[in-house]
Design a protein around this motif. Structure first.
Motif, short mmCIF file in Angstrom:
data_model
loop_
_atom_site.label_atom_id
_atom_site.label_comp_id
_atom_site.label_asym_id
_atom_site.label_seq_id
_atom_site.Cartn_x
_atom_site.Cartn_y
_atom_site.Cartn_z
N ALA A 142 0.83 -1.21 0.00
CA ALA A 142 0.00 0.00 0.00
C ALA A 142 0.86 1.26 0.00
O ALA A 142 0.60 2.22 -0.74
N ILE A 143 1.92 1.27 0.83
CA ILE A 143 2.80 2.44 0.89
C ILE A 143 3.56 2.63 -0.41
O ILE A 143 3.68 3.74 -0.92
N ARG A 170 13.18 10.38 2.17
CA ARG A 170 14.54 10.24 1.63
C ARG A 170 14.62 9.28 0.46
O ARG A 170 15.59 9.32 -0.31
N ILE A 171 13.64 8.40 0.31
CA ILE A 171 13.65 7.51 -0.86
C ILE A 171 12.60 7.93 -1.88
O ILE A 171 12.17 7.14 -2.73
N GLY A 172 12.17 9.19 -1.78
CA GLY A 172 11.31 9.75 -2.81
C GLY A 172 9.84 9.51 -2.65
O GLY A 172 9.07 9.80 -3.58
N ARG A 173 9.41 9.02 -1.50
CA ARG A 173 7.98 8.86 -1.27
C ARG A 173 7.39 10.16 -0.74
O ARG A 173 8.01 10.85 0.08
N THR A 264 11.37 -0.57 15.38
CA THR A 264 11.66 -1.85 14.73
C THR A 264 10.67 -2.12 13.61
O THR A 264 11.06 -2.50 12.49
N VAL A 265 9.39 -1.91 13.88
CA VAL A 265 8.36 -2.12 12.86
C VAL A 265 8.53 -1.12 11.71
O VAL A 265 8.46 -1.48 10.54
N VAL A 266 8.77 0.14 12.07
CA VAL A 266 8.96 1.18 11.06
C VAL A 266 10.14 0.85 10.15
O VAL A 266 10.06 0.99 8.91
N ASP A 267 11.24 0.38 10.72
CA ASP A 267 12.40 0.03 9.90
C ASP A 267 12.09 -1.14 8.96
O ASP A 267 12.54 -1.15 7.82
N CYS A 268 11.32 -2.10 9.45
CA CYS A 268 10.94 -3.23 8.59
C CYS A 268 10.10 -2.75 7.40
O CYS A 268 10.32 -3.18 6.26
N LEU A 269 9.15 -1.85 7.66
CA LEU A 269 8.32 -1.32 6.59
C LEU A 269 9.14 -0.49 5.61
O LEU A 269 8.99 -0.60 4.38
N PHE A 270 10.02 0.35 6.15
CA PHE A 270 10.85 1.21 5.30
C PHE A 270 11.73 0.38 4.36
O PHE A 270 11.77 0.63 3.15
N VAL A 273 9.67 -1.23 1.65
CA VAL A 273 9.31 -0.29 0.58
C VAL A 273 10.52 -0.01 -0.31
O VAL A 273 10.43 -0.02 -1.54
N ALA A 274 11.67 0.24 0.32
CA ALA A 274 12.89 0.54 -0.44
C ALA A 274 13.28 -0.63 -1.34
O ALA A 274 13.77 -0.43 -2.47
N ALA A 275 13.07 -1.85 -0.86
CA ALA A 275 13.45 -3.04 -1.62
C ALA A 275 12.59 -3.23 -2.87
O ALA A 275 13.00 -3.96 -3.79
N ARG A 276 11.44 -2.57 -2.93
CA ARG A 276 10.58 -2.68 -4.10
C ARG A 276 11.25 -2.07 -5.34
O ARG A 276 10.97 -2.47 -6.46
#
Length: 304
Positions: A142-143, A170-173, A264-270, A273-276
Motif C-alpha cells: 500500500a505504501i 529520503r527515498i522519494g515517497r 523496529t516495525v517502522v524500519d521493517c516497513l521502510f 518499501v525501499a526493496a521494491r
C-alpha cells in the motif's frame, strides 16, 4: 479493504505471554489481576492450582476461567500447559542483577543499565517474533503504491512518526507528518483512494490519532494502526493492524521500550518499501546524503 485478522491464542507467533500482555487493557479489572500474575512469572503460575491462582489474584475461580477464555484458552488445564511451555522457552536475563522489568528501589546505576538493556532488547526481539509478515507485506504494498502517505503520532509515538516520514521522504515517497491535531485533520480530510494514513499509538487510545485516522478512512484512504494492544480503540478505524510487544515499567511508560519496538516495525516497513525499487531508493539516498554533506564537519577540520 479487509481488516487484518485477529490472532487467536492458539496461533500467536510471539508467545503466550506477549499475547496476554497485548490483551491486558481489554480485560476486566479482576481478569487483569490474574493476567499480571501470569505475565510476571509464567512458571510459578503454571505450578498453581486454579484455587491458588484465584487466591493470589484476590478473585474467584470463575474469574480465572473467564480469563482463560478471554485469552483464547478452552480452560485452566490448557492455560497451565501453555504457561509451562512458555516458561521453558522464556529468555532469561544474562545478568543476575536483572530482576523482572521494574527497577527496584536502591538499584545502582550498573543494575539500571543491565535491566534497561535487557528489557529493551527483549522488546525488539519479541516484537519481531510476533510481527505478521503477511500484514506487513500488505502495508508495504500500500505504501509503495500510494500517491501520498500521512503519518500521525503524539508524544513519544510522534517521534517515531517523524522518523518514518523522514525515512520515506529520503527515498522519494511523498510523506507528511503533522504533530498538531488541527493540521493533521485538515491534511487527512484531503486524502483519498490510493493514499495511505498511518496512526502510531502505543496504547491505541490516543484520541487525536484515532480521530485523524478515522477522518482519513472516511475519505477513502487505506489506514494502518501501529499499537501494542490489538483490541485497543485505534484498531477499530484501521484496515491493517501491526502490533509491538513492549512491556513498559514504572519509570519508562510510553517512552523507551515502546518507542524502540515501534522503530523496529517502522524500519521493517521502510526497508520493505525501499526493496521494491532498490536502484531508485539507492539513488535517492545518495542524492539526499550529498545534499547535506557540506553541513558535516570534515575529518581534517581543526577542532578548537
Amino acid at each position: 479493504m479487509a481488516k487484518s485478522p485477529k490472532i487467536s491464542a492458539s496461533q500467536e507467533p510471539g508467545g503466550l505471554i506477549v499475547h496476554i500482555s497485548g490483551l491486558l487493557p481489554s480485560l476486566s479489572p479482576a481478569e487483569q489481576r490474574v493476567a499480571r500474575l501470569v505475565v510476571a512469572d509464567p512458571a510459578e503460575a503454571a505450578r498453581k492450582t486454579i484455587t491458588d491462582l484465584a487466591t493470589a489474584a484476590e478473585t474467584s475461580e470463575a474469574t480465572v476461567i473467564r480469563f482463560c477464555r478471554s485469552v483464547g484458552m478452552d480452560g485452566y488445564p490448557q492455560l497451565r500447559i501453555r504457561l509451562a511451555a512458555e516458561a521453558a522457552r522464556r529468555i532469561e536475563p544474562p545478568d543476575a542483577r536483572v530482576v523482572g522489568g521494574d527497577i527496584p528501589p536502591g538499584a545502582d546505576l550498573a543494575q539500571i543499565i543491565a535491566t534497561i538493556a535487557f528489557n529493551d532488547a527483549r522488546a525488539v526481539e519479541e516484537t519481531a517474533e510476533q510481527l505478521d509478515p503477511a500484514v506487513c507485506e500488505q502495508v508495504v504494498e500500500a505504501i509503495a503504491n500510494a500517491g501520498r502517505i500521512d503519518i500521525y503520532g503524539a508524544g513519544a509515538s510522534g517521534f517515531v512518526a517523524s522518523d518514518f516520514q523522514q525515512k520515506l521522504h529520503r527515498i522519494g515517497r511523498i510523506a507528511f507528518y503533522f504533530p498538531d491535531v488541527h493540521t493533521a485533520l485538515t491534511s487527512a480530510a484531503l486524502l483519498g483512494r490510493g493514499d495511505v494514513a498511518i496512526g502510531i499509538s502505543h496504547t491505541g487510545t490516543t484520541s487525536d490519532v484515532i480521530e485523524v485516522l478515522e477522518q482519513a478512512r472516511a475519505r477513502g484512504a487505506a489506514t494502518v494502526a501501529l499499537t501494542n494492544f490489538p483490541r485497543s480503540p485505534i484498531t477499530d478505524v484501521a484496515d491493517f493492524v501491526l502490533t509491538t510487544a513492549a512491556r513498559e515499567t514504572t519509570y519508562r511508560s510510553g517512552a523507551t521500550a515502546s518507542r524502540l519496538a515501534q522503530l523496529t516495525v517502522v524500519d521493517c516497513l521502510f526497508v520493505g518499501v525501499a526493496a521494491r525499487n532498490r536502484s531508485r531508493a539507492r539513488k535517492a539516498l545518495e542524492v539526499t546524503a550529498e545534499a547535506v554533506q557540506s553541513h558535516r564537519v570534515g575529518a581534517n577540520r581543526r577542532r578548537g
